[in-house]
Scaffold this motif. Structure first.
Motif, mmCIF file in Angstrom:
data_model
loop_
_atom_site.group_PDB
_atom_site.id
_atom_site.type_symbol
_atom_site.label_atom_id
_atom_site.label_comp_id
_atom_site.label_asym_id
_atom_site.label_seq_id
_atom_site.Cartn_x
_atom_site.Cartn_y
_atom_site.Cartn_z
ATOM 1 N N ALA A 221 3.527 -6.732 -10.478
ATOM 2 C CA ALA A 221 4.191 -7.608 -11.451
ATOM 3 C C ALA A 221 5.682 -7.714 -11.156
ATOM 4 O O ALA A 221 6.267 -8.803 -11.204
ATOM 5 N N ASN A 222 6.315 -6.591 -10.832
ATOM 6 C CA ASN A 222 7.739 -6.621 -10.495
ATOM 7 C C ASN A 222 8.004 -7.450 -9.242
ATOM 8 O O ASN A 222 9.004 -8.163 -9.161
ATOM 9 N N GLY A 223 7.085 -7.330 -8.268
ATOM 10 C CA GLY A 223 7.233 -8.156 -7.073
ATOM 11 C C GLY A 223 7.140 -9.636 -7.388
ATOM 12 O O GLY A 223 7.905 -10.451 -6.857
ATOM 13 N N TYR A 224 6.210 -9.994 -8.271
ATOM 14 C CA TYR A 224 6.067 -11.404 -8.658
ATOM 15 C C TYR A 224 7.280 -11.871 -9.447
ATOM 16 O O TYR A 224 7.769 -12.976 -9.251
ATOM 17 N N TRP A 225 7.780 -11.017 -10.353
ATOM 18 C CA TRP A 225 8.971 -11.378 -11.116
ATOM 19 C C TRP A 225 10.173 -11.569 -10.192
ATOM 20 O O TRP A 225 11.017 -12.432 -10.433
ATOM 21 N N ALA A 226 10.251 -10.744 -9.150
ATOM 22 C CA ALA A 226 11.344 -10.896 -8.184
ATOM 23 C C ALA A 226 11.252 -12.244 -7.483
ATOM 24 O O ALA A 226 12.263 -12.943 -7.292
ATOM 25 N N PHE A 227 10.036 -12.626 -7.099
ATOM 26 C CA PHE A 227 9.825 -13.930 -6.456
ATOM 27 C C PHE A 227 10.193 -15.064 -7.405
ATOM 28 O O PHE A 227 10.875 -16.023 -7.017
ATOM 29 N N SER A 228 9.771 -14.957 -8.659
ATOM 30 C CA SER A 228 10.062 -15.999 -9.640
ATOM 31 C C SER A 228 11.559 -16.106 -9.907
ATOM 32 O O SER A 228 12.104 -17.208 -10.028
ATOM 33 N N ALA A 229 12.230 -14.955 -10.009
ATOM 34 C CA ALA A 229 13.674 -14.967 -10.238
ATOM 35 C C ALA A 229 14.403 -15.606 -9.067
ATOM 36 O O ALA A 229 15.377 -16.347 -9.261
ATOM 37 N N ASN A 230 13.933 -15.342 -7.854
ATOM 38 C CA ASN A 230 14.557 -15.966 -6.686
ATOM 39 C C ASN A 230 14.370 -17.479 -6.711
ATOM 40 O O ASN A 230 15.272 -18.239 -6.317
ATOM 41 N N ASN A 231 13.200 -17.943 -7.173
ATOM 42 C CA ASN A 231 12.990 -19.384 -7.316
ATOM 43 C C ASN A 231 13.961 -19.989 -8.323
ATOM 44 O O ASN A 231 14.435 -21.116 -8.157
ATOM 45 N N GLU A 232 14.276 -19.235 -9.382
ATOM 46 C CA GLU A 232 15.236 -19.702 -10.373
ATOM 47 C C GLU A 232 16.640 -19.797 -9.788
ATOM 48 O O GLU A 232 17.429 -20.657 -10.185
ATOM 49 N N VAL A 233 16.961 -18.904 -8.856
ATOM 50 C CA VAL A 233 18.250 -18.982 -8.162
ATOM 51 C C VAL A 233 18.358 -20.302 -7.412
ATOM 52 O O VAL A 233 19.367 -21.011 -7.490
ATOM 53 N N VAL A 234 17.301 -20.636 -6.682
ATOM 54 C CA VAL A 234 17.281 -21.886 -5.916
ATOM 55 C C VAL A 234 17.376 -23.088 -6.852
ATOM 56 O O VAL A 234 18.140 -24.035 -6.610
ATOM 57 N N LYS A 235 16.617 -23.045 -7.947
ATOM 58 C CA LYS A 235 16.620 -24.144 -8.909
ATOM 59 C C LYS A 235 18.010 -24.335 -9.520
ATOM 60 O O LYS A 235 18.510 -25.466 -9.628
ATOM 61 N N ALA A 236 18.651 -23.236 -9.911
ATOM 62 C CA ALA A 236 19.989 -23.313 -10.501
ATOM 63 C C ALA A 236 21.004 -23.818 -9.481
ATOM 64 O O ALA A 236 21.920 -24.580 -9.830
ATOM 65 N N ALA A 237 20.842 -23.416 -8.219
ATOM 66 C CA ALA A 237 21.760 -23.873 -7.169
ATOM 67 C C ALA A 237 21.643 -25.383 -6.970
ATOM 68 O O ALA A 237 22.648 -26.081 -6.806
ATOM 69 N N VAL A 238 20.414 -25.891 -6.995
ATOM 70 C CA VAL A 238 20.206 -27.335 -6.851
ATOM 71 C C VAL A 238 20.820 -28.081 -8.026
ATOM 72 O O VAL A 238 21.504 -29.105 -7.846
ATOM 73 N N GLU A 239 20.600 -27.576 -9.238
ATOM 74 C CA GLU A 239 21.136 -28.239 -10.420
ATOM 75 C C GLU A 239 22.665 -28.202 -10.423
ATOM 76 O O GLU A 239 23.318 -29.173 -10.811
ATOM 77 N N ARG A 240 23.225 -27.093 -9.976
ATOM 78 C CA ARG A 240 24.686 -26.995 -9.906
ATOM 79 C C ARG A 240 25.240 -27.965 -8.865
ATOM 80 O O ARG A 240 26.254 -28.635 -9.101
ATOM 81 N N GLY A 241 24.559 -28.041 -7.717
ATOM 82 C CA GLY A 241 25.000 -28.981 -6.692
ATOM 83 C C GLY A 241 24.926 -30.415 -7.162
ATOM 84 O O GLY A 241 25.826 -31.226 -6.889
ATOM 85 N N THR A 242 23.855 -30.752 -7.885
ATOM 86 C CA THR A 242 23.709 -32.106 -8.418
ATOM 87 C C THR A 242 24.836 -32.434 -9.387
ATOM 88 O O THR A 242 25.393 -33.543 -9.370
ATOM 89 N N LYS A 243 25.181 -31.458 -10.224
ATOM 90 C CA LYS A 243 26.267 -31.674 -11.189
ATOM 91 C C LYS A 243 27.612 -31.832 -10.482
ATOM 92 O O LYS A 243 28.407 -32.714 -10.818
ATOM 93 N N LEU A 244 27.861 -30.986 -9.471
ATOM 94 C CA LEU A 244 29.150 -31.053 -8.764
ATOM 95 C C LEU A 244 29.287 -32.336 -7.948
ATOM 96 O O LEU A 244 30.412 -32.726 -7.605
ATOM 97 N N ASP A 245 28.168 -32.954 -7.626
ATOM 98 C CA ASP A 245 28.240 -34.228 -6.896
ATOM 99 C C ASP A 245 28.914 -35.327 -7.722
ATOM 100 O O ASP A 245 29.311 -36.362 -7.176
ATOM 101 N N GLU A 246 29.034 -35.076 -9.031
ATOM 102 C CA GLU A 246 29.666 -36.062 -9.902
ATOM 103 C C GLU A 246 31.192 -35.965 -9.880
ATOM 104 O O GLU A 246 31.862 -36.767 -10.540
ATOM 105 N N LEU A 247 31.723 -35.002 -9.144
ATOM 106 C CA LEU A 247 33.168 -34.859 -9.080
ATOM 107 C C LEU A 247 33.806 -36.081 -8.454
ATOM 108 O O LEU A 247 33.347 -36.613 -7.445
ATOM 109 N N LYS A 248 34.902 -36.515 -9.042
ATOM 110 C CA LYS A 248 35.650 -37.649 -8.513
ATOM 111 C C LYS A 248 36.960 -37.138 -7.916
ATOM 112 O O LYS A 248 38.010 -37.169 -8.554
ATOM 113 N N LEU A 249 36.851 -36.602 -6.716
ATOM 114 C CA LEU A 249 38.017 -36.017 -6.084
ATOM 115 C C LEU A 249 38.898 -37.089 -5.453
ATOM 116 O O LEU A 249 38.430 -38.139 -5.069
#
Length: 249
Positions: A221-249
Protein backbone atom coordinates in the motif's frame (compact mmCIF):
# COMPACT_ATOMS: atom_id res chain seq x y z
CA UNK A 1 2.72 -12.27 -16.91
CA UNK A 2 1.43 -8.97 -18.25
CA UNK A 3 -2.15 -10.10 -17.69
CA UNK A 4 -1.40 -11.13 -14.09
CA UNK A 5 0.35 -7.82 -13.43
CA UNK A 6 -2.67 -5.96 -14.81
CA UNK A 7 -4.98 -7.91 -12.52
CA UNK A 8 -2.82 -7.08 -9.50
CA UNK A 9 -2.67 -3.43 -10.53
CA UNK A 10 -6.45 -3.28 -10.94
CA UNK A 11 -6.86 -4.82 -7.51
CA UNK A 12 -4.55 -2.19 -6.02
CA UNK A 13 -6.58 0.55 -7.69
CA UNK A 14 -9.80 -0.88 -6.29
CA UNK A 15 -8.27 -1.17 -2.83
CA UNK A 16 -7.02 2.41 -3.05
CA UNK A 17 -10.47 3.61 -4.14
CA UNK A 18 -11.96 1.87 -1.10
CA UNK A 19 -9.32 3.50 1.11
CA UNK A 20 -10.09 6.94 -0.29
CA UNK A 21 -13.81 6.41 0.16
CA UNK A 22 -13.21 5.67 3.85
CA UNK A 23 -10.65 8.40 4.53
CA UNK A 24 -11.84 11.31 2.39
CA UNK A 25 -14.38 13.41 4.30
CA UNK A 26 -16.07 15.37 1.50
CA UNK A 27 -18.59 13.17 -0.31
CA UNK A 28 -20.97 13.72 -3.19
CA UNK A 29 -20.76 13.92 -6.96
CA UNK A 30 -22.65 17.15 -7.56
CA UNK A 31 -21.49 20.56 -6.32
CA UNK A 32 -24.58 20.84 -4.10
CA UNK A 33 -23.75 17.54 -2.40
CA UNK A 34 -20.15 18.70 -1.89
CA UNK A 35 -21.38 21.95 -0.34
CA UNK A 36 -23.54 20.07 2.16
CA UNK A 37 -20.64 17.77 3.00
CA UNK A 38 -18.29 20.74 3.45
CA UNK A 39 -20.75 22.45 5.77
CA UNK A 40 -21.11 19.34 7.91
CA UNK A 41 -17.41 18.49 8.02
CA UNK A 42 -16.08 21.96 8.82
CA UNK A 43 -19.18 23.04 10.79
CA UNK A 44 -19.40 26.26 8.80
CA UNK A 45 -21.41 29.20 10.08
CA UNK A 46 -24.00 31.01 7.98
CA UNK A 47 -21.48 33.57 6.72
CA UNK A 48 -19.09 30.90 5.45
CA UNK A 49 -21.98 28.99 3.88
CA UNK A 50 -23.06 32.14 2.03
CA UNK A 51 -19.50 32.59 0.77
CA UNK A 52 -19.44 29.03 -0.56
CA UNK A 53 -22.73 29.59 -2.33
CA UNK A 54 -21.23 32.66 -3.98
CA UNK A 55 -18.08 30.80 -5.06
CA UNK A 56 -20.24 28.10 -6.62
CA UNK A 57 -20.52 30.36 -9.64
CA UNK A 58 -16.79 30.04 -10.31
CA UNK A 59 -16.12 27.21 -12.75
CA UNK A 60 -14.51 24.15 -11.11
CA UNK A 61 -13.28 26.19 -8.12
CA UNK A 62 -15.16 24.24 -5.43
CA UNK A 63 -14.61 20.87 -7.11
CA UNK A 64 -10.85 21.47 -7.37
CA UNK A 65 -10.52 22.58 -3.76
CA UNK A 66 -12.60 19.63 -2.54
CA UNK A 67 -10.29 17.25 -4.42
CA UNK A 68 -7.28 18.84 -2.70
CA UNK A 69 -8.93 18.67 0.74
CA UNK A 70 -9.81 15.01 0.22
CA UNK A 71 -6.31 14.20 -0.98
CA UNK A 72 -4.65 15.73 2.08
CA UNK A 73 -7.17 13.96 4.31
CA UNK A 74 -6.15 10.61 2.79
CA UNK A 75 -2.47 11.44 3.33
CA UNK A 76 -3.23 12.31 6.95
CA UNK A 77 -4.93 8.95 7.54
CA UNK A 78 -2.12 7.09 5.76
CA UNK A 79 0.60 8.62 7.91
CA UNK A 80 -1.40 8.01 11.09
CA UNK A 81 -1.56 4.34 10.04
CA UNK A 82 2.17 4.32 9.34
CA UNK A 83 2.91 5.92 12.72
CA UNK A 84 1.10 3.06 14.45
CA UNK A 85 2.83 0.52 12.21
CA UNK A 86 6.25 1.99 12.98
CA UNK A 87 5.46 1.79 16.69
CA UNK A 88 4.17 -1.78 16.78
CA UNK A 89 5.45 -3.60 13.71
CA UNK A 90 8.92 -2.30 12.82
CA UNK A 91 12.32 -2.84 14.47
CA UNK A 92 14.96 -1.16 12.33
CA UNK A 93 17.76 -2.12 14.69
CA UNK A 94 17.19 -5.73 13.61
CA UNK A 95 18.97 -4.82 10.37
CA UNK A 96 22.69 -5.48 10.66
CA UNK A 97 23.64 -2.10 9.20
CA UNK A 98 21.58 -0.29 11.84
CA UNK A 99 22.18 -2.58 14.79
CA UNK A 100 24.68 -0.17 16.36
CA UNK A 101 21.94 2.47 16.74
CA UNK A 102 19.62 2.02 19.76
CA UNK A 103 16.22 0.72 18.68
CA UNK A 104 14.43 3.46 20.62
CA UNK A 105 16.26 6.17 18.66
CA UNK A 106 15.28 4.73 15.29
CA UNK A 107 11.71 4.12 16.37
CA UNK A 108 11.37 7.66 17.71
CA UNK A 109 12.84 9.06 14.49
CA UNK A 110 10.49 7.16 12.18
CA UNK A 111 7.39 7.73 14.28
CA UNK A 112 8.22 11.43 14.53
CA UNK A 113 8.71 11.65 10.77
CA UNK A 114 5.29 10.14 10.13
CA UNK A 115 3.66 12.37 12.74
CA UNK A 116 5.29 15.38 11.07
CA UNK A 117 3.58 14.47 7.81
CA UNK A 118 0.29 13.95 9.66
CA UNK A 119 0.58 17.52 10.94
CA UNK A 120 1.65 18.84 7.54
CA UNK A 121 -1.37 17.25 5.84
CA UNK A 122 -3.65 18.62 8.57
CA UNK A 123 -2.16 22.12 8.18
CA UNK A 124 -2.59 22.07 4.40
CA UNK A 125 -6.15 20.81 4.81
CA UNK A 126 -7.02 23.78 7.04
CA UNK A 127 -5.33 26.14 4.58
CA UNK A 128 -7.44 24.71 1.76
CA UNK A 129 -10.54 25.35 3.84
CA UNK A 130 -9.57 29.00 4.31
CA UNK A 131 -8.87 29.36 0.60
CA UNK A 132 -12.19 27.73 -0.25
CA UNK A 133 -14.10 30.21 1.87
CA UNK A 134 -12.03 33.18 0.74
CA UNK A 135 -12.61 32.32 -2.91
CA UNK A 136 -10.47 32.73 -6.03
CA UNK A 137 -8.28 35.80 -6.24
CA UNK A 138 -9.37 38.32 -8.81
CA UNK A 139 -7.28 39.76 -11.60
CA UNK A 140 -6.11 43.26 -10.57
CA UNK A 141 -7.74 46.06 -12.51
CA UNK A 142 -5.72 47.60 -15.29
CA UNK A 143 -5.34 51.35 -15.05
CA UNK A 144 -4.71 54.00 -17.67
CA UNK A 145 -1.67 55.17 -15.72
CA UNK A 146 -0.28 51.66 -15.64
CA UNK A 147 -0.12 51.23 -19.41
CA UNK A 148 2.57 48.82 -20.55
CA UNK A 149 4.97 47.79 -17.79
CA UNK A 150 2.82 48.76 -14.76
CA UNK A 151 -0.16 46.67 -15.87
CA UNK A 152 2.04 43.76 -16.92
CA UNK A 153 3.70 43.76 -13.49
CA UNK A 154 0.32 43.54 -11.76
CA UNK A 155 -0.82 40.75 -14.06
CA UNK A 156 2.41 38.77 -13.67
CA UNK A 157 2.27 39.05 -9.88
CA UNK A 158 -1.31 37.81 -9.92
CA UNK A 159 -0.42 34.81 -12.09
CA UNK A 160 2.58 33.92 -9.93
CA UNK A 161 0.39 34.02 -6.82
CA UNK A 162 -2.10 31.69 -8.50
CA UNK A 163 0.71 29.32 -9.51
CA UNK A 164 2.27 29.22 -6.02
CA UNK A 165 -0.19 26.62 -4.58
CA UNK A 166 0.81 24.20 -7.34
CA UNK A 167 4.46 24.64 -6.36
CA UNK A 168 3.60 23.93 -2.72
CA UNK A 169 1.62 20.87 -3.76
CA UNK A 170 4.52 19.61 -5.86
CA UNK A 171 6.84 19.87 -2.86
CA UNK A 172 4.35 18.22 -0.49
CA UNK A 173 3.57 15.31 -2.78
CA UNK A 174 7.26 14.73 -3.47
CA UNK A 175 7.97 14.54 0.27
CA UNK A 176 4.96 12.28 0.78
CA UNK A 177 6.19 9.97 -1.98
CA UNK A 178 9.64 9.67 -0.42
CA UNK A 179 8.24 8.94 3.04
CA UNK A 180 5.86 6.30 1.68
CA UNK A 181 8.82 4.54 0.06
CA UNK A 182 10.80 4.70 3.30
CA UNK A 183 7.87 3.22 5.20
CA UNK A 184 7.47 0.47 2.60
CA UNK A 185 11.13 -0.53 2.80
CA UNK A 186 11.09 -0.45 6.62
CA UNK A 187 8.01 -2.68 6.73
CA UNK A 188 9.47 -5.15 4.25
CA UNK A 189 12.95 -5.45 5.76
CA UNK A 190 12.43 -4.79 9.46
CA UNK A 191 8.98 -6.10 10.28
CA UNK A 192 9.00 -7.31 13.88
CA UNK A 193 6.28 -7.14 16.50
CA UNK A 194 7.38 -4.80 19.29
CA UNK A 195 6.90 -7.42 22.04
CA UNK A 196 8.53 -10.45 20.37
CA UNK A 197 11.95 -9.84 21.94
CA UNK A 198 10.56 -10.89 25.32
CA UNK A 199 9.08 -14.13 23.96
CA UNK A 200 10.75 -17.55 23.58
CA UNK A 201 12.16 -18.25 20.12
CA UNK A 202 9.44 -20.71 19.11
CA UNK A 203 6.74 -18.18 20.05
CA UNK A 204 8.56 -15.47 18.10
CA UNK A 205 8.35 -17.67 15.01
CA UNK A 206 4.61 -18.22 15.53
CA UNK A 207 3.96 -14.50 16.04
CA UNK A 208 6.03 -13.47 13.01
CA UNK A 209 3.85 -15.47 10.61
CA UNK A 210 0.71 -13.30 10.98
CA UNK A 211 3.01 -10.28 11.27
CA UNK A 212 4.42 -11.06 7.84
CA UNK A 213 0.90 -11.39 6.47
CA UNK A 214 0.06 -7.98 7.95
CA UNK A 215 3.17 -6.03 6.94
CA UNK A 216 3.31 -7.15 3.30
CA UNK A 217 -0.05 -5.60 2.27
CA UNK A 218 0.80 -2.44 4.23
CA UNK A 219 4.19 -2.21 2.52
CA UNK A 220 2.53 -2.69 -0.88
CA UNK A 221 0.00 0.00 0.00
CA UNK A 222 2.83 2.41 0.83
CA UNK A 223 4.46 1.62 -2.49
CA UNK A 224 1.22 2.37 -4.32
CA UNK A 225 0.72 5.58 -2.34
CA UNK A 226 4.26 6.61 -3.28
CA UNK A 227 3.45 6.03 -6.96
CA UNK A 228 0.20 7.98 -6.67
CA UNK A 229 1.90 10.87 -4.87
CA UNK A 230 4.53 11.03 -7.61
CA UNK A 231 1.74 11.23 -10.20
CA UNK A 232 0.32 14.18 -8.26
CA UNK A 233 3.73 15.88 -8.47
CA UNK A 234 3.62 15.57 -12.26
CA UNK A 235 0.01 16.77 -12.38
CA UNK A 236 0.76 19.81 -10.20
CA UNK A 237 3.83 20.63 -12.31
CA UNK A 238 1.75 20.59 -15.49
CA UNK A 239 -0.94 22.78 -13.93
CA UNK A 240 1.68 25.21 -12.64
CA UNK A 241 3.33 25.37 -16.05
CA UNK A 242 -0.03 26.01 -17.72
CA UNK A 243 -0.73 28.85 -15.30
CA UNK A 244 2.73 30.41 -15.74
CA UNK A 245 2.24 30.37 -19.51
CA UNK A 246 -0.22 33.21 -18.93
CA UNK A 247 2.58 35.53 -17.86
CA UNK A 248 2.87 38.65 -19.96
CA UNK A 249 6.56 39.36 -19.70
Amino acid sequence: MTGNFQKIWNYLKEANSYWKNKTQPIKGKSVDDKLVSLQNYFKLDSEDQAALQEHQKEKNFIADKVDEINDYASHRAAFITNSVAQLLLVNLSSLSLLSIVPASWLKTLFISANIFFVLLAWWRLRAKKRKLIHGPSEEPEWSLWGIFRGNRRKHNKHIKEQAQPYKVRMRDERLFSIMYLVNAVALLLAGQFVLTDSLPSFLQFIVNIPLFILTIPLAIANGYWAFSANNEVVKAAVERGTKLDELKL
